[in-house]
Design a protein around this motif. Structure first.
Motif, PDB file in Angstrom:
ATOM      1  N   CYS A   1       0.826  -1.210   0.000  1.00 13.84           N
ATOM      2  CA  CYS A   1       0.000   0.000   0.000  1.00 13.84           C
ATOM      3  C   CYS A   1       0.858   1.257   0.000  1.00 13.84           C
ATOM      4  O   CYS A   1       0.539   2.235  -0.691  1.00 13.84           O
ATOM      5  CB  CYS A   1      -0.964  -0.002   1.179  1.00 13.84           C
ATOM      6  N   LEU A   2       1.948   1.243   0.749  1.00 13.96           N
ATOM      7  CA  LEU A   2       2.864   2.386   0.746  1.00 13.96           C
ATOM      8  C   LEU A   2       3.449   2.596  -0.644  1.00 13.96           C
ATOM      9  O   LEU A   2       3.540   3.721  -1.131  1.00 13.96           O
ATOM     10  CB  LEU A   2       3.987   2.184   1.763  1.00 13.96           C
ATOM     11  N   ARG A   3       3.865   1.507  -1.291  1.00 16.58           N
ATOM     12  CA  ARG A   3       4.446   1.603  -2.629  1.00 16.58           C
ATOM     13  C   ARG A   3       3.435   2.193  -3.613  1.00 16.58           C
ATOM     14  O   ARG A   3       3.783   3.009  -4.463  1.00 16.58           O
ATOM     15  CB  ARG A   3       4.912   0.239  -3.127  1.00 16.58           C
ATOM     16  N   LEU A   4       2.181   1.769  -3.493  1.00 17.11           N
ATOM     17  CA  LEU A   4       1.149   2.213  -4.425  1.00 17.11           C
ATOM     18  C   LEU A   4       0.551   3.577  -4.064  1.00 17.11           C
ATOM     19  O   LEU A   4      -0.156   4.163  -4.871  1.00 17.11           O
ATOM     20  CB  LEU A   4       0.025   1.169  -4.482  1.00 17.11           C
ATOM     21  N   GLY A   5       0.817   4.046  -2.863  1.00 14.56           N
ATOM     22  CA  GLY A   5       0.242   5.319  -2.435  1.00 14.56           C
ATOM     23  C   GLY A   5      -1.161   5.173  -1.881  1.00 14.56           C
ATOM     24  O   GLY A   5      -1.881   6.160  -1.752  1.00 14.56           O
TER      25      GLY A   5
ATOM     26  N   GLU B   1       9.809   3.474  -5.001  1.00 14.36           N
ATOM     27  CA  GLU B   1      11.159   2.947  -4.794  1.00 14.36           C
ATOM     28  C   GLU B   1      11.259   2.005  -3.601  1.00 14.36           C
ATOM     29  O   GLU B   1      12.312   1.405  -3.355  1.00 14.36           O
ATOM     30  CB  GLU B   1      12.161   4.103  -4.622  1.00 14.36           C
ATOM     31  N   LEU B   2      10.180   1.832  -2.868  1.00 17.01           N
ATOM     32  CA  LEU B   2      10.183   0.971  -1.688  1.00 17.01           C
ATOM     33  C   LEU B   2      10.570  -0.458  -2.082  1.00 17.01           C
ATOM     34  O   LEU B   2       9.966  -1.056  -2.957  1.00 17.01           O
ATOM     35  CB  LEU B   2       8.802   0.989  -1.037  1.00 17.01           C
TER      36      LEU B   2
END
Length: 101
Positions: free
Chosen positions: A48-52, A61-62
């Motif tokens: 979820c962090l990677r995808l926003g 870049e995660l």
């Protein structure tokens, strides 16, 4: 305290308590069987962090492929890319249901 007041299972308590980066430190310092759920939730959080999702800006870049959760779950780079694509697709399909009119 809320977990205990609501009488959630130990498995859910562990998932809530250890799903951020803390689970691997706990496992190294004090090996305890926390189960797979915190690791799975951590992986979902990273995707979820990677995808926003849940953020204003994504973190493309995660490095999820080399994360502790991917390693513990024995996921390949292809597995992670497939999961990421499926989560993105599902999110795009479902987010319309939550829009305010």
């Amino acid at each position: 305290l809320v977990i205990r007041k609501w009488r959630l299972s130990e498995e859910l308590e562990n998932a809530i308590r250890y799903h951020h980066d803390g689970f691997h430190t706990i496992l190294k310092e004090n090996p305890v069987n926390i189960g797979k759920l915190p690791v799975i939730v951590n992986l979902a959080d990273l995707i979820c962090l990677r995808l926003g999702i849940g953020r204003k800006t994504p973190l493309p870049e995660l490095d999820i492929e080399n994360s502790d959760s991917a390693s513990l779950l024995r996921l390949t780079e292809d597995n992670i890319h497939n999961l990421t694509d499926r989560i993105q697709k599902n999110f795009e399909e479902e987010k319309e249901e939550f829009k305010l009119e």
